[in-house]
Design an enzyme around this catalytic site. Structure first.
Site, short mmCIF file in Angstrom:
data_model
loop_
_atom_site.label_atom_id
_atom_site.label_comp_id
_atom_site.label_asym_id
_atom_site.label_seq_id
_atom_site.Cartn_x
_atom_site.Cartn_y
_atom_site.Cartn_z
N LYS A 1 0.85 -1.19 0.00
CA LYS A 1 0.00 0.00 0.00
C LYS A 1 0.88 1.25 0.00
O LYS A 1 0.68 2.17 -0.78
CB LYS A 1 -0.92 -0.02 1.23
N GLU B 1 10.68 -4.70 4.36
CA GLU B 1 10.75 -6.14 4.04
C GLU B 1 10.38 -6.37 2.57
O GLU B 1 11.06 -7.08 1.83
CB GLU B 1 9.78 -6.94 4.93
N GLY C 1 -4.98 -1.72 4.79
CA GLY C 1 -4.21 -2.87 4.29
C GLY C 1 -4.91 -4.20 4.54
O GLY C 1 -5.04 -5.03 3.64
N ARG C 2 -5.40 -4.40 5.76
CA ARG C 2 -6.01 -5.69 6.09
C ARG C 2 -7.42 -5.84 5.51
O ARG C 2 -8.04 -6.89 5.65
CB ARG C 2 -6.01 -5.89 7.61
N GLU D 1 -5.06 -6.39 14.57
CA GLU D 1 -4.54 -5.09 14.13
C GLU D 1 -5.66 -4.04 14.14
O GLU D 1 -5.39 -2.84 14.24
CB GLU D 1 -3.93 -5.21 12.72
N HIS E 1 -5.89 -32.71 17.75
CA HIS E 1 -4.79 -33.61 18.13
C HIS E 1 -3.60 -32.82 18.65
O HIS E 1 -2.48 -33.34 18.70
CB HIS E 1 -4.39 -34.47 16.93
N LYS F 1 9.24 -0.49 14.05
CA LYS F 1 9.82 -0.16 12.74
C LYS F 1 10.91 0.88 12.90
O LYS F 1 11.99 0.78 12.31
CB LYS F 1 8.75 0.39 11.79
#
Ligand code: F6P
Length: 553
Positions: A206, A212, A267-268, A353, A384, A512
Site C-alpha cells: 500500500k 521487508e 491494508g487488512r 490489528e 490432536h 519499525k
C-alpha cells in the site's frame, strides 16, 4: 469512568452476568427444546448456529440494547456514507465500495468512487485474462507459469488465504507463490522453484515503503535481470499494486504496469482491491467477481438487517459478552476445511490489528478489555494438538467452528469423518462429561471402584465452553466473500462498542523505527546507539558472530 461502562445496558449486563456465569448450557438446552432454532441465522450462503453460547433471550436483548446505546446503527450508517470514520488518519474506511456490485454510486465527500473502482477492476481483468490465456508473454515469448507475490501483512495474507481457499478454481497452468518474510530463505526457496522466463512478480505494498517488501522486491529484480540480461525485460515480468505511484516509479516499475488503490482502503481490508490481483490471476475474473458479490451481499445485510438478525452484529456482541464479562482473553478460529488453513492467520491480523487498541475515539484510555488474542488452526489438526487445553484447561476461549456443508467434492468417506468430528467437538465443549457419566462409563469398562475414583477427576469435563458453528453452503468464491465480510463487520461492531478506531495501526510504528536505528548499527553505518543493556548485548553478540566472510562467499 468511561462512557461505555456508564451505559444503562452495560450495567444491566453486569447484573445479568452475576446470574449467567453459573448457568450450564446443558441445562439451557434441556429447558428450551427450541433453543437451536432460536439462536440460528442464515445469510449469503452462510448458516450460523450460535445456540451453544452461555446466553438466553434476555442476554441477547441486553447485548442488542448495548449495541444501540453504543451507537452501532449510526456508525454503520457513517461507514456506508463514506464518512471519515478512521479519525486518527482522517480517512474513510470504504472497502465496502470495492465490492459494491449494485451499480449504485458510493461517495466520499460527495465524490463517487465507483468509476475509479470499476476502472481498476477492468484493468485487472484485462491483464489477468491476458496472462491466463497465454497472450501475455515473457521475454522469451513463453506464457507465464508462475506468479510470485511479494508483500507482507495485508498485502499478503488476504490473497494468500483466498488463493489457498479457492485452489479448486485455479488456472491449471499457474502456480502461486507468496513471499512475505525478509528472511531470505523464503525468497531463495521460491526462486529455486521458478524460471525467470515464465515468472511474473507482483510487488504489493500500500505504502511502497515497507522495508521487508522492498528488500525482497529488489533482490527478486536482481535475480531476474541477472538471468534475462536485459533490464527492459522487467516490464514483462514485474507489476506493482500500490497507492504510491511515485515510489513505484522510483523502484523502476512502469506506471503502466501499476494497479492502484486508495488511502481509504486499509491494508487488512484490501483483498477486494487491486491487492487481490493474484487472486484474479489465479481463479479468473468471474470467480473474483463472485467473491466480491458474496462480500457485497453480506454488506447489504449488515447495512439493512435489524440488529437482532444481523449476523456481524450478533457475532460481535457474543464476543463482547465473553471478553468483557467472562474475561475470555482469546478466541479460536477452527476451520474444518484444509482449503481454509490460512483463515486463522488472516483473521488474526484482521482482528488484532483492528481492535488491539486501548485509546478511545475521544483520546482516553479504556477501562475495559478490547480485542482478544485470535489464534487457531484447522480444527481437525487442532483436536490432536491444543484442544486438550480448550476442553480441560483453565482458560475459556470461545471457538468458531467453520466448515462447508457440501462434501460432494471430497474423496469417499472423508467429509463425513471431518464433519462428525466437528459436530462432536462442539457437542463435547457444550455438554462436557459429568462425574455420573464418567462413573457409568468406567464401570461398563469393568474398572473396580478404587480405580474409578482415582481416574474420576481427570476424566470429568466441565463443558459449558462456548462455540459458534458457521456452515458455508459450499466453499466457493461467493460464500468465502460473505464469510470474510462477516468477520470484517463483526470486528467493526466490536470496535464501535469499545469506542476505538478499528482502522488505524499506530502500534506497529515503534518497532519499525527502532529496527531502522539498529539496522544502521548492524550494517556498520552508524556507531552504537544508546540502548538498554539487554538490547546492547544482543547487538554486540550479533556483530561478533558475523565478523569474517559470509558463508558461501
Ligand atoms: O506494519 C503493519 C502494516 O502496515 C500492515 O498494516 C500492512 O498490511 C502491512 O504492514 C504492509 O504494509 P504495505 O502494504 O504498506 O507494505
Amino acid at each position: 469512568m468511561s462512557q461505555l461502562t456508564e451505559l444503562p445496558s452495560w450495567k444491566a449486563l453486569w447484573s445479568h452476568f452475576t446470574r449467567a456465569r453459573d448457568w450450564h448450557m446443558r441445562a439451557l438446552f434441556e429447558a428450551d427444546p427450541q433453543r437451536a432454532e432460536k439462536f440460528w441465522l442464515e445469510q449469503s450462503g452462510l448458516r450460523l448456529d450460535y445456540s451453544k453460547n452461555r446466553i438466553t433471550h434476555q442476554t441477547m436483548t441486553l447485548l442488542l440494547q448495548l449495541a444501540r446505546e453504543a451507537g452501532v446503527p449510526e456508525r454503520i450508517r457513517a461507514m456506508f456514507a463514506g464518512e471519515r470514520i478512521n479519525t486518527t488518519e482522517q480517512r474513510a474506511a470504504f472497502h465496502i465500495a470495492l465490492r459494491n456490485r449494485s451499480g449504485q454510486p458510493m461517495g466520499i465527500d460527495g465524490e463517487d468512487v465507483m468509476p475509479r473502482v470499476l476502472g481498476v477492476l477492468e484493468r485487472m481483468a484485462r491483464f489477468s485474462d491476458a496472462v491466463r490465456n497465454g497472450e501475455w508473454l515473457g521475454y522469451t515469448q513463453q506464457p507465464i507459469t508462475d506468479i510470485v507475490n511479494i508483500g507482507i501483512g495485508g498485502s499478503d495474507l488476504g490473497s494468500l488465504m483466498v488463493c489457498e481457499a479457492l485452489k479448486a478454481h485455479a488456472h491449471p497452468r499457474l502456480n502461486m507463490h507468496f513471499v512475505s518474510n525478509v528472511d531470505s530463505s523464503q525468497l531463495k526457496e521460491t526462486l529455486r522453484r521458478v524460471h525467470a522466463e515464465t515468472t511474473l512478480f507482483i510487488i504489493e505494498s500500500k505504502t511502497f515503503t515497507t522495508h521487508e517488501t522492498l528488500t525482497n522486491a529488489h533482490t527478486a529484480r536482481e535475480w531476474f535481470v541477472h538471468r534475462a540480461r536485459d533490464p527492459a525485460a522487467v516490464a514483462r515480468h514485474f507489476v506493482a499494486v500500490s497507492t504510491n505511484r511515485k515510489a513505484v516509479g522510483e523502484f523502476g516499475i512502469d506506471p503502466a504496469n501499476m494497479f492502484e488503490f486508495w488511502d481509504w482502503v486499509g491494508g487488512r481490508y484490501s483483498l477486494w482491491s487491486a491487492i487481490g490481483l493474484p487472486i484474479m490471476l489465479y481463479i479468473g475474473e468471474k470467480n473474483f467477481l463472485d467473491l466480491l458479490s458474496g462480500a457485497h451481499s453480506m454488506d447489504q445485510h449488515f447495512r439493512d438487517a435489524p440488529l437482532e438478525s444481523n449476523l456481524p452484529v450478533v457475532l460481535g456482541l457474543l464476543g463482547v459478552w465473553y471478553i468483557n464479562f467472562f474475561g475470555a482473553g482469546s478466541h479460536v478460529i477452527a476451520p474444518y476445511d484444509q482449503y481454509l488453513h490460512r483463515l486463522p492467520a488472516f483473521i488474526q491480523q484482521l482482528d488484532m490489528e483492528s481492535n488491539g487498541k486501548r485509546t478511545t475515539l475521544d483520546g482516553r484510555l479504556v477501562d475495559y478489555e478490547t480485542a482478544p488474542i485470535i489464534w487457531g488452526e484447522t480444527g481437525i489438526n487442532g483436536q490432536h494438538a491444543f484442544f486438550q487445553l480448550l476442553h480441560q484447561g483453565t482458560h475459556i476461549s470461545p471457538i468458531d467452528f467453520i466448515a462447508s456443508l457440501d462434501g460432494r467434492g471430497s474423496l469417499p468417506g472423508h467429509h463425513e469423518i471431518l464433519m462428525a468430528n466437528m459436530f462432536a467437538q462442539s457437542e463435547a465443549f457444550m455438554r462436557g462429561r459429568n462425574a455420573d457419566e464418567v462413573r457409568a462409563e468406567l464401570q461398563a469398562q469393568g474398572l473396580d471402584q478404587a480405580a474409578i475414583e482415582h481416574l474420576l477427576p481427570y476424566k470429568v469435563f466441565d463443558g459449558n465452553r462456548p462455540s459458534n458453528t458457521l456452515l458455508l453452503e459450499r466453499l466457493d468464491p461467493f460464500c468465502l466473500g460473505a464469510l470474510v465480510a462477516l468477520y470484517e463487520h463483526k470486528i467493526f461492531v466490536q470496535g464501535v462498542v469499545w469506542n476505538i478506531n478499528s482502522f488505524d495501526q499506530w502500534g506497529v510504528e515503534l518497532g519499525k523505527q527502532l529496527a531502522h536505528t539498529i539496522l544502521a548499527e548492524l550494517e556498520g553505518r552508524s556507531p552504537p546507539q544508546a540502548h538498554d543493556a539487554s538490547t546492547q548485548r544482543l547487538i554486540q553478540l550479533y556483530l561478533q558472530s558475523n565478523r569474517g566472510p559470509r558463508a558461501g562467499a
